[in-house]
Design an enzyme around this catalytic site. Structure first.
Site, PDB file in Angstrom:
ATOM      1  N   SER A 293      27.377 -17.225  26.566  1.00 11.76           N
ATOM      2  CA  SER A 293      26.593 -16.279  25.774  1.00 11.76           C
ATOM      3  C   SER A 293      27.029 -16.266  24.318  1.00 11.76           C
ATOM      4  O   SER A 293      26.286 -15.814  23.445  1.00 11.76           O
ATOM      5  CB  SER A 293      26.695 -14.866  26.367  1.00 11.76           C
ATOM      6  OG  SER A 293      28.014 -14.358  26.223  1.00 11.76           O
TER       7      SER A 293
ATOM      8  N   PRO B  54      32.352 -10.653  29.725  1.00 16.03           N
ATOM      9  CA  PRO B  54      33.785 -10.898  29.523  1.00 16.03           C
ATOM     10  C   PRO B  54      34.191 -11.124  28.073  1.00 16.03           C
ATOM     11  O   PRO B  54      35.365 -11.287  27.775  1.00 16.03           O
ATOM     12  CB  PRO B  54      34.022 -12.172  30.336  1.00 16.03           C
ATOM     13  CG  PRO B  54      32.725 -12.910  30.216  1.00 16.03           C
ATOM     14  CD  PRO B  54      31.652 -11.850  30.237  1.00 16.03           C
TER      15      PRO B  54
ATOM     16  N   LYS C 157      15.502  -8.326  27.348  1.00 16.67           N
ATOM     17  CA  LYS C 157      15.214  -9.087  28.565  1.00 16.67           C
ATOM     18  C   LYS C 157      13.769  -8.816  28.974  1.00 16.67           C
ATOM     19  O   LYS C 157      13.422  -7.704  29.385  1.00 16.67           O
ATOM     20  CB  LYS C 157      16.179  -8.653  29.666  1.00 16.67           C
ATOM     21  CG  LYS C 157      15.937  -9.304  31.006  1.00 16.67           C
ATOM     22  CD  LYS C 157      16.358 -10.757  31.022  1.00 16.67           C
ATOM     23  CE  LYS C 157      16.278 -11.321  32.438  1.00 16.67           C
ATOM     24  NZ  LYS C 157      16.691 -12.734  32.508  1.00 16.67           N
TER      25      LYS C 157
ATOM     26  N   ASP D 239      24.073  -7.310  24.372  1.00 12.84           N
ATOM     27  CA  ASP D 239      23.476  -8.314  25.257  1.00 12.84           C
ATOM     28  C   ASP D 239      23.430  -7.786  26.692  1.00 12.84           C
ATOM     29  O   ASP D 239      23.712  -8.501  27.641  1.00 12.84           O
ATOM     30  CB  ASP D 239      24.276  -9.620  25.191  1.00 12.84           C
ATOM     31  CG  ASP D 239      23.567 -10.773  25.891  1.00 12.84           C
ATOM     32  OD1 ASP D 239      22.332 -10.716  26.034  1.00 12.84           O
ATOM     33  OD2 ASP D 239      24.252 -11.724  26.304  1.00 12.84           O
TER      34      ASP D 239
END
Length: 358
Positions: free
Chosen positions: A191, A225, A308, A279
């Site tokens: 990402s 993460p 999204k 995100d």
């Protein structure tokens, strides 16, 4: 028959065609589009007397979310097994092509092309084709000479080329509209490429230091993460990484990151920051409202966030989200810049950028 060829992500042909058709209609140019399913290509046919060049002059490519690149279609040329260069020369002469319009050419392939032989041929064909066109007076003799357009050839196979032209200053600066990036080994997730691409697409290169440098402070909502947090740290920013999930240990060891265990949709900083990035995979309208709240409340000056989109009515959902953003920022009395794009490293989402202008 005047046509514009759109290049988009395979599977988003309908969204790209509908968007261009709507924006063209706002400029008084009407037509219809023909999507080639999962090809990444859409042809918009103009129904009136206007030309494809007129349409591309009245519209700015960067105003389109789902179109990566485009060119005006001159026609289709059949390519024989032998002397393909001669076939292109004859085709352009039949079209009364003006050789002083272009100094260079681009040979394109569909994004989902899996024929290595075609790819190798396309790369090797550029030099002899350019040489043959210059000798025939169909390209400027000097490849570096100023030119209003660039000759475009789209190869679907060895036997057919869609021939067209793109306009200087109103086409993608990246080949086929795709900015390909390499993922560093130290990045916690892929990402990270989304945020890097967003910066390179939305921010003027000459102003990168102004936007990203100087030890700015940032918030990453839904950080774990840590792909986007990693990009912020690479710019020397101090980051509040908000997520209930675990962060990458190496990223935390940099000393630039504070891990806030909280819900990204409800947490807010005590003091304003320069950047907010998000995100989070959730309903796009919820994320749009979140971005408006942060910018309108002056919690941040810049934000990059992903929306999204649902599998059905993706374009319609973007229009709803755009209306939420524009209406919310206008009601707050702000001057702002809004940009949105379906980036190469996006999948079912689109990426948005808002700058609050002081």
């Amino acid at each position: 028959m005047q046509q514009v060829m759109l290049i988009c992500r395979p599977g988003f042909e309908t969204e790209a065609g509908q968007e261009l058709m709507d924006q063209a209609a706002e400029k008084g140019i009407f037509g219809y589009f023909q999507p080639e399913r999962n090809s990444g290509q859409v042809r918009l046919t103009i129904a009136g007397i206007e030309t494809a060049e007129e349409l591309m002059t009245r519209l700015v490519l960067h105003s389109l979310v789902f179109t990566r690149d485009w060119f005006a279609v001159v026609g289709e040329c059949e390519l024989p097994v032998k002397d393909r260069v001669g076939a292109i020369v004859s085709f352009l002469r039949d079209q009364n092509w003006q050789g002083d319009r272009c100094a260079r050419l681009e040979v394109r392939l569909p994004e989902n092309n899996d024929d290595r032989d075609l790819g190798n041929f396309a790369r090797k064909w550029v030099a002899p084709l350019s040489k043959g066109l210059r000798a025939a007076g169909l390209l400027k003799a000097d490849a570096k000479a100023p030119a209003k357009a660039r000759l475009e050839l789209l190869l679907g196979d060895f036997g057919t080329a869609v021939v067209g032209f793109s306009l200087e200053g109103n086409r993608s600066p990246f080949p086929d509209g795709i900015l390909r990036l390499r993922l560093p080994a130290s990045a916690p997730s892929r990402s990270a490429l989304k945020l890097e691409e967003a910066w390179k697409v939305f921010l003027p290169k000459e102003r990168w230091l102004e936007y990203l440098g100087g030890g700015k402070k940032a918030v990453d909502l839904g950080a774990a993460p840590g792909g986007w947090t990693w990009q912020l740290v690479q710019q020397g920013m101090l980051v509040s990484a908000v997520d209930n999930g675990p962060m990458n240990p190496d990223l935390m060891a940099t000393g630039h990151v504070e891990h806030v265990v909280a819900d990204g949709y409800s947490w807010q900083p005590r003091r304003a920051v320069d950047w907010m990035v998000c995100d989070i995979i959730d309903k796009p309208q919820r994320t749009a409202k979140l971005a408006v709240e942060w910018v309108a409340s002056r919690l941040c000056r810049y934000t990059v966030f992903n929306l999204k989109l649902p599998m059905k009515k993706r374009y319609e959902e973007w229009l709803v989200c755009r209306d939420i953003i524009v209406r919310g920022l206008d009601e707050a009395g702000l001057n702002y810049t809004l940009k949105a794009r379906h980036l190469y490293h996006d999948r079912e989402e689109i990426t948005c950028f808002i700058e609050r202008l002081e």
